[in-house]
Scaffold this active site. Structure first.
Site, PDB file in Angstrom:
ATOM      1  N   ASP A 103       0.862  -1.173   0.000  1.00 21.17           N
ATOM      2  CA  ASP A 103       0.000   0.000   0.000  1.00 21.17           C
ATOM      3  C   ASP A 103       0.906   1.233   0.000  1.00 21.17           C
ATOM      4  O   ASP A 103       2.089   1.149   0.326  1.00 21.17           O
ATOM      5  CB  ASP A 103      -0.885  -0.034   1.246  1.00 21.17           C
ATOM      6  N   ASP A 160      -1.691  -0.883   6.077  1.00 21.12           N
ATOM      7  CA  ASP A 160      -1.965  -0.443   7.443  1.00 21.12           C
ATOM      8  C   ASP A 160      -3.409  -0.039   7.690  1.00 21.12           C
ATOM      9  O   ASP A 160      -3.795   0.158   8.843  1.00 21.12           O
ATOM     10  CB  ASP A 160      -1.059   0.736   7.807  1.00 21.12           C
ATOM     11  N   ASP A 205      -7.092  -2.031   3.552  1.00 18.56           N
ATOM     12  CA  ASP A 205      -6.113  -3.047   3.170  1.00 18.56           C
ATOM     13  C   ASP A 205      -6.467  -4.433   3.690  1.00 18.56           C
ATOM     14  O   ASP A 205      -5.829  -5.422   3.316  1.00 18.56           O
ATOM     15  CB  ASP A 205      -4.719  -2.667   3.709  1.00 18.56           C
TER      16      ASP A 205
END
Length: 632
Positions: free
Chosen positions: A339, A526, A530
């Site tokens: 990410d 995080d 996600d």
């Protein structure tokens, strides 16, 4: 004088602890050595009863363990092997060897337990130092001591320099505080926390008193989550561990059958061939050698201990795995998906460019004044440097997809993405920079845009380069941010590819597609968005104990700091633990096979078989602890 006294006390304590831990083994060893000496000088004519007495102190736990297994209809286990070998040694008159089998087995078991306890102690060491009491400030301003479990969300707690924070919260002090965060993040450099910043359980204020407003109850604190993950880790086995357990189900009966055949086949040949002299004592002893040296202790003990020690090593540098199988899976990962915001970048934006002048920045700040979005906070921060009175007041604000609408003075304004403006019929020119873009329209006309950059975390490019050297062939960035911003971060970090403007489901689908193509995928993120991707990956890694609970629950491992630096350490450890396990298994099987063959030929004795069992087990345990002592 005092140093000598301390040394004496330490030595005395060490000896006292040894005597307490191994009383039965020391008694049996003393009797065994005395019996060998008495036998050498022919003091006693018949020694079987003496060695039976010498055997009793260490035989109890083995007999108890065997009976417990037999009651569960498990007759083929290591206890059965040891008892058969001991009884057989007494039958052929090899009394010292019979005692030695159970003596060294008992010593080996306790040493292995010590090693496991030591590894477990290291993985829990950060939890042992947590405070039993916490100082809570009452509404009247008084201070009282309470158990952390009794503190409630919203309570104001006080920590003096050197006190460890017991509960997660936010800093209420009206000044910055430097914290030692090494227990949580593995980072030795102190972290500066500003008023309102997050403070996690386990932090230690270094320079001044810290007042922390509790945001999570004890059961939901970062330390409690870490404790639960450590507990889960013990129950989630790695692939080699579970394979080993399947093998041992048929291994022990196969060994017992082989030992029986080693005796029965020569006996049958002796019956059929009068020229073959069958000596039952010789072949019975060879069968016993096979039984003793074939006990799978070295494998059953060293493999789980190797992985548990590795989990402890990983926790020391700030990576918590929820089970050894995830550490093992990391070894074969060839594709790393990350990410962007909060993982590769700090999540703290700064205004890098404004088109349309100060008026555009002022209107954007007016509309974003009540928002906590990172982009809004950065815009308002930049607008604070404008002359006093430059930022007007916005009214009639409404949140809409991709931004906000409202009025500033007599004008209708739109503040948000170019998608918002396009949906309202506003023509938007090409972006002026490869940064996150906040567009501003006044009365249906594009007025300008504010461009913001999210900074890449220090050391990210070096970490990704190191991961390539460890066998990660493909590094990809997936983000919901606009393409230009994702591309800039991907290039700066050194990723191979990137995709922007993705919804959580699209991230998940991208991970699934990579797996269908045969890749072994690790995903690092995080946020709550996600979570699907973390669950879909072969190894999902949440970064930061400050990340969302959903992300941490979905992940297979958690990096306790906010840096990717220790991710390379985890990959390196995964490869190292497999090498350690392979070496242990190869050594144990190699030595056992050698002694088995030599025993069948009449070369190896029962003493050699004892070494092939307990001796090799201890060798593998010591090697494991030494190899993983400074693992990184």
């Amino acid at each position: 004088m005092s140093c000598q006294h301390c040394h004496h006390n330490h030595t005395h304590s060490h000896k006292s602890g040894f005597l307490k831990k191994y009383p039965a083994e020391l008694l049996t060893l003393a009797l065994l050595l005395a019996g060998v000496l008495l036998g050498h000088f022919h003091v006693l004519a018949d020694m079987w009863w003496y060695y039976l007495v010498a055997l009793l102190p260490v035989a109890g736990p083995v007999v108890s363990g065997a009976v417990g297994q037999w009651r569960r209809l498990d007759f083929f286990n290591e206890y059965t092997l040891m008892l058969l070998a001991t009884v057989g040694a007494f039958i052929i008159g090899e009394y010292p060897e019979g005692v030695a089998v159970l003596l060294f087995y008992s010593i080996g078991e306790k040493l292995e337990d010590d090693a496991s306890d030591k590894a477990r102690g290291r993985i829990r060491s950060l939890l042992d130092s947590m405070p039993d009491m916490v100082t809570v400030v009452t509404p009247a301003g008084a201070e009282r001591q309470v158990n952390p479990r009794e503190a409630a969300v919203g309570d104001l707690t006080v920590m003096r320099p050197g006190d460890r924070v017991a509960l997660d919260g936010v800093l209420e002090s009206d000044y910055d505080v430097d914290f030692d965060t090494s227990a949580i993040t593995g980072e030795s450099v102190p972290r500066n926390v500003a008023p309102g910043g997050e403070v996690l359980a386990g932090y230690i204020p270094l320079d001044r008193e810290a007042r922390v407003r509790v945001t999570h109850a004890y059961a939901d604190s970062s330390m409690s989550r870490i404790m639960r993950m450590i507990e889960d880790a013990a129950s989630r086995k790695s692939e080699p561990e579970t394979l080993l357990r399947r093998i041992t189900r048929w291994y022990t009966p196969a060994v017992m059958v082989a030992a029986a055949l080693l005796f029965a086949v020569p006996w049958a040949i002796g019956l059929l061939d009068s020229g073959f002299a069958f000596d039952w004592r010789v072949w019975f002893e060879r069968s016993l050698v096979l039984l003793v040296c074939s006990c799978p202790c070295a494998l059953v003990v060293s493999v789980p201990l190797s992985y548990f020690s590795a989990l402890g090593a990983a926790s020391r540098f700030g990576v918590l795995f929820k089970g050894s199988r995830y550490l093992d899976s990391l070894r074969s990962v060839d594709t790393l998906v990350l990410d962007k915001t909060g993982t590769l970048t700090t999540g703290r934006f700064s205004v890098s460019e404004v088109t349309g002048g100060d008026r555009v920045l002022a209107i954007a700040a007016a509309v974003d004044a009540g928002s906590s979005h990172p982009l809004a906070v950065a815009i308002c921060g930049a607008a604070a440097s404008l002359p006093p009175g430059s930022v007007p007041e916005a009214t009639d604000l409404r949140v809409v997809p991709h931004g906000l609408v409202g009025r500033v003075g007599d004008a209708d304004v739109l503040v948000g993405s170019r998608t918002l403006l396009a949906s309202r019929g506003v023509t938007v020119p090409d972006a002026a920079a490869d940064s996150s873009e906040v567009c501003v329209a006044i009365d249906g006309v594009f007025a300008g845009a504010v461009y913001l950059d999210d900074t890449v975390k220090d050391g990210t490019a070096a970490t990704l380069a190191e991961l390539r050297s460890l066998g990660v062939e493909n590094i990809m960035v997936l983000s919901g941010d606009r393409d230009a911003a994702v591309a800039r971060v991907a290039r700066e970090a050194g990723a191979d590819s990137w995709r922007g403007q993705l919804l959580p489901q699209q991230k998940h689908d991208a991970v699934e597609q990579l797996r269908r193509q045969g890749h072994r995928v690790a995903f690092v993120g995080d946020g709550i968005n996600d979570a699907p991707s973390l669950a879909a990956a072969d190894v999902g890694i949440a970064i930061g104990t400050g990340g969302t609970d959903v992300a941490m629950e979905s992940a297979d491992a958690v990096i306790t700091g906010n840096s990717l630096r220790h991710l390379a350490d985890a990959f390196r450890l995964s490869r190292k633990i497999r090498r350690v396990v392979a070496m242990n298994v190869s050594l144990a099987i190699g030595v056992k096979l050698l002694v088995m063959v030599l025993g069948a030929m009449g070369v190896a004795t029962l003493w050699a078989a004892v070494f092939a069992d307990t001796g090799i087990t201890l060798v593998t345990v010591v090697w494991t602890l030494l190899a993983l002592r400074s693992a990184k």
